[in-house]
Scaffold this active site. Structure first.
Site: not given
Ligand code: FPP
Length: 247
Positions: A23, A40, A68, A134
């Protein structure tokens, strides 16, 4: 600014799965007189820095909230920019992730996402599928309530078709019906980090975060780098997880 002045200790255990709410991109950009999209863009760089730091620390999974189901409400220009990030991921970020053995996966739905974006996401998944380091799990077009409703529908369907008895429904079966099920025993994050000082979950991994440690840090996401991320992991290293027990 880091709120707790703790130092990362490579000798102490690190969380296996870290969930991240990235965020503050928009505010970071606006504070410098830039367009929100510039935030962004730098946010994607921050994700690269964090993924590489996490890979080197031995963390197994990072699940990062990139888009989202509620983000569709943003202005069309910003949505279009966010949808172009998977191309930048492939072009600018993937070579370094490949060199660090990072595997890209997706949690969420590609339904409603334009074909070009879908193709870039699928390309990143395909190129990294054999990597063993990862897992960089990107939550894309993801919403936790929708995920829980979908899981319930799928379980109800199996009951209606006689493949499952109501008594068979337990927490494990429910977990296995969620979009994170492919992570197997790593599907519940040990630690959630949210940047930018906001303290809420924003419909993120509501089931999976039931026992996670959480840390809300003031740093804006585009300012995240190895040192900020290590300070966050240091916070986790000083927590005592009890899972409802007393010891
Ligand atoms: C929230 O900040 C951030 C997002 C909605 C997007 C985050 C995405 C990235 C960091 C890169 C994603 C990478 C891929 C590969 C898709 P905000 O815009 O809500 O910030 P604000 O609260 O300051 O407005």
């Amino acid at each position: 600014m880091i709120q707790e002045n703790l130092v990362f200790n490579p000798e102490l255990p690190v969380p296996q799965h870290v969930a991240v709410i990235m965020d503050g991109n928009g505010r970071w950009a606006q504070a410098q007189g830039l367009k929100r999209t510039a935030g962004h863009r730098e946010g994607l760089n921050a994700l690269r820095r964090v993924a590489i730091a996490a890979a080197q620390m031995g963390i197994k999974v990072i699940t990062a909230y990139a888009f989202s189901t509620e983000n569709w409400r943003r202005p069309q220009e910003e949505i279009s920019y966010l949808m172009s990030l998977p191309k930048l991921l492939n072009d600018d970020v993937l070579p370094e992730l490949m060199a660090n053995d990072v595997k890209i996966t997706i949690t969420g739905s590609l339904e409603g996402v334009n074909r070009t974006t879908q193709a870039y996401i699928n390309e990143a998944i395909a190129k990294t599928k054999d990597n063993k380091g990862l897992i960089l799990n990107i939550a894309f077009n993801y919403g936790s309530r929708a995920e829980i409703v979908k899981a319930s529908q799928s379980i109800a369907q199996q009951v209606a078709e006689g493949q499952l008895a109501v008594g068979d429904i337990d927490e494990e079966l429910f977990s296995r019906s969620l979009q994170t099920a492919f992570l197997n025993d790593l599907q519940d994050p040990d630690f959630l980090i949210r940047s930018s000082g906001e303290v809420r979950l924003s419909n993120y991994l509501l089931w999976q975060l039931a026992y996670s440690e959480m840390y809300f840090v003031d740093t804006m996401w585009p300012d995240f780098d190895q040192s900020v991320f290590e300070s966050c992991i240091a916070v986790y290293q000083h927590r005592h997880r009890r899972f409802g027990d007393v010891s």
